[in-house]
Design a protein around this motif. Structure first.
Motif, short mmCIF file in Angstrom:
data_model
loop_
_atom_site.label_atom_id
_atom_site.label_comp_id
_atom_site.label_asym_id
_atom_site.label_seq_id
_atom_site.Cartn_x
_atom_site.Cartn_y
_atom_site.Cartn_z
N TYR A 72 0.66 -1.31 0.02
CA TYR A 72 0.05 0.01 0.02
C TYR A 72 0.89 1.18 -0.10
O TYR A 72 0.44 2.32 -0.52
CB TYR A 72 -1.06 -0.09 1.37
N TYR A 75 1.64 3.85 -3.26
CA TYR A 75 0.67 4.77 -3.71
C TYR A 75 0.88 6.39 -3.13
O TYR A 75 0.78 7.02 -4.10
CB TYR A 75 -0.81 4.26 -3.55
N ILE A 292 -6.99 2.21 -1.62
CA ILE A 292 -5.88 2.79 -2.58
C ILE A 292 -6.13 4.16 -2.98
O ILE A 292 -5.23 4.99 -3.16
CB ILE A 292 -5.83 1.66 -3.77
N LYS A 296 -3.64 7.31 -2.72
CA LYS A 296 -3.29 8.19 -3.99
C LYS A 296 -3.54 9.79 -3.93
O LYS A 296 -2.98 10.53 -4.49
CB LYS A 296 -4.05 7.72 -5.38
#
Length: 458
Positions: A72, A75, A292, A296
């Motif tokens: 993870y 990102y 996610i 981002k």
């Protein structure tokens, strides 16, 4: 029967969750090091961790849970969190899975594949674009204008055989984003360092754990790589206990060990049933997609008060244990292990859309306990030998206070502490011993009766 409305349903779920929280009691550090097995995964987990390991068999949930924050962490871009020392920390992460024998590492393959599906696909497409550019450049005649290299390449899923020049170029292309590397064997790191055995100082492994590091190279030629910047490389690897100790045998006291986060792969009994995995399908992708997307979008320097409080709590706990053991090796290893736990907590906080869960602290404490338990069991004696310290075969750090002999009233003398100090291989310097006694007194472990007599507090 009256139908349950949304408000009632939410309250009921919250009540159930509170019962689960109260039921979970974290292990103390004394219990961790007294155990023969790795600490068990908490019964109450952050939602991101719980959702991501939902298709993993119970036996392997702890293994996958220790690894997935690294996936993870690729990102976020430009994300930093203020640490308890006032400096900022980026989500720089790694995880080295260690097993007693080979096998078991495939349990992390599917979760990582689904978490980083977007990164891997972008890397695949841009590798093809880079190949097409290189072919055109090579075919162009001397009198023709050479094509320009694409300036928007995003190749962040790297292969183990990557060279330093290619790593420098990938860093340049990533423009501040994190690169990801999954090593099939820890020994593949030799290819990155360009050295092995005694000549391998693991300079790159140490560099990538440091904030604002400086990495790059200068070359001559039109297509040579010229890059200079901060390298952000997060990685996952695995090894067996025997191979791991052999791999780091020349650098026990020099830093790489404290910079890696360890996780365990449980041994399966002979004849045990094969662990059954769930379905990594569209439903699973939909389950992890919100985390996610939040990562981002996560950027900037964040002050998370709950994460700071967590770090302070974990530090106080390990410091209290260290004040009893007076174990310099454990104290040294704990510093970076605490930073790693803080980074994981902040990452989960960002994945939640900058919302804190009490379960984050449960998970980070467990992650830190697993890391330190394994490091101490595997490397403490080797580090002592490297530092010309006394070697001990004890399974974990021992409390000096527990070794002190007391009379019927629970009292002991200064000379008794000197005796324990000497038998533990430590120099019985009077100033140092009195400093230890003052620490114990300040933390409420003992009472001072006279100048040279003390009493244990139950």
């Amino acid at each position: 029967m009256k139908k349950e409305n949304k408000k009632m349903k939410k309250a009921r779920k919250a009540a159930v969750k509170n019962v689960e929280k109260k039921a979970y009691q974290p292990l103390t550090w004394e219990e961790v090091f007294a155990g023969e097995q790795l600490p068990s995964l908490p019964s109450a987990l952050p939602k991101m961790i719980d959702d991501t390991i939902s298709q993993t068999p119970d036996l392997l949930k702890g293994t996958v849970a220790q690894v997935i924050p690294v996936a993870y962490s690729i990102y976020p871009r430009g994300l930093k969190f203020v640490y308890i020392d006032g400096r900022t920390r980026e989500p720089r992460m790694n995880c080295l899975l260690v097993a007693k024998e080979g096998g078991g590492k495939e349990c992390i393959t599917l979760p990582i594949k689904h978490i980083l599906a977007e990164v891997k696909e972008n890397s695949r497409q841009d590798r093809q674009r880079l190949k097409e550019f290189n072919d055109k450049y090579s075919r162009a005649r001397q009198d023709e204008e050479k094509p320009k290299r694409p300036d928007d390449l995003d190749i962040r899923w790297l292969f183990p055989d990557i060279t330093r020049p290619r790593l420098s170029q990938a860093m340049e292309d990533a423009q501040g984003a994190f690169l990801f590397l999954k090593l099939n064997e820890l020994e593949d790191w030799d290819k990155l360092e360009g050295a092995k055995g005694k000549s391998n100082s693991f300079s790159l492994m140490k560099l990538i754990d440091d904030e604002d590091n400086d990495f790059g190279q200068d070359r001559v030629g039109a297509q040579s790589v010229n890059a200079d910047g901060c390298l952000r490389l997060n990685y996952i690897a695995d090894s067996t206990e025997t191979k791991l100790k052999k791999y780091f045998r020349y650098i026990h006291g020099e830093g790489p060990i404290s910079r890696i986060t360890l996780g365990g792969i449980p041994s399966v009994e002979i004849g045990a049933p094969i662990p059954v995995f769930g379905s990594y399908d569209k439903h699973y992708d939909d389950l992890i997609r919100p985390y996610i997307e939040n990562l981002k979008k996560a950027t900037g320097t964040i002050l998370c008060k709950e994460a700071l409080q967590m770090a302070e709590t974990l530090k106080a706990e390990i410091d209290a244990f260290n004040s009893k053991t007076q174990d310099r090796i454990l104290d040294t290893l704990s510093h970076r292990s605490l930073v790693a736990a803080f980074r994981r907590g902040c990452l989960i906080y960002a994945a939640n859309g900058m919302e804190w869960e009490p379960e984050i602290e449960y998970f980070c404490r467990w992650s830190m306990q697993v890391d330190l338990y394994m490091k101490y069991k595997l490397f403490a004696d080797d580090i002592r030998q490297a530092n010309d310290c006394v070697k001990t075969d004890k399974p974990g750090p021992q409390s000096l206070l527990d070794k002190v002999t007391v009379n019927a009233q629970g009292e002991f003398s200064f000379d008794e502490v000197v005796r324990v100090y000497t038998e533990s291989g430590k120099t019985p310097d009077e100033k140092r011993v009195r400093n230890v006694l003052n620490q114990w007194k300040a933390r409420g472990f003992i009472l001072q009766m006279t100048n040279d007599s003390y009493k244990k507090i139950s």
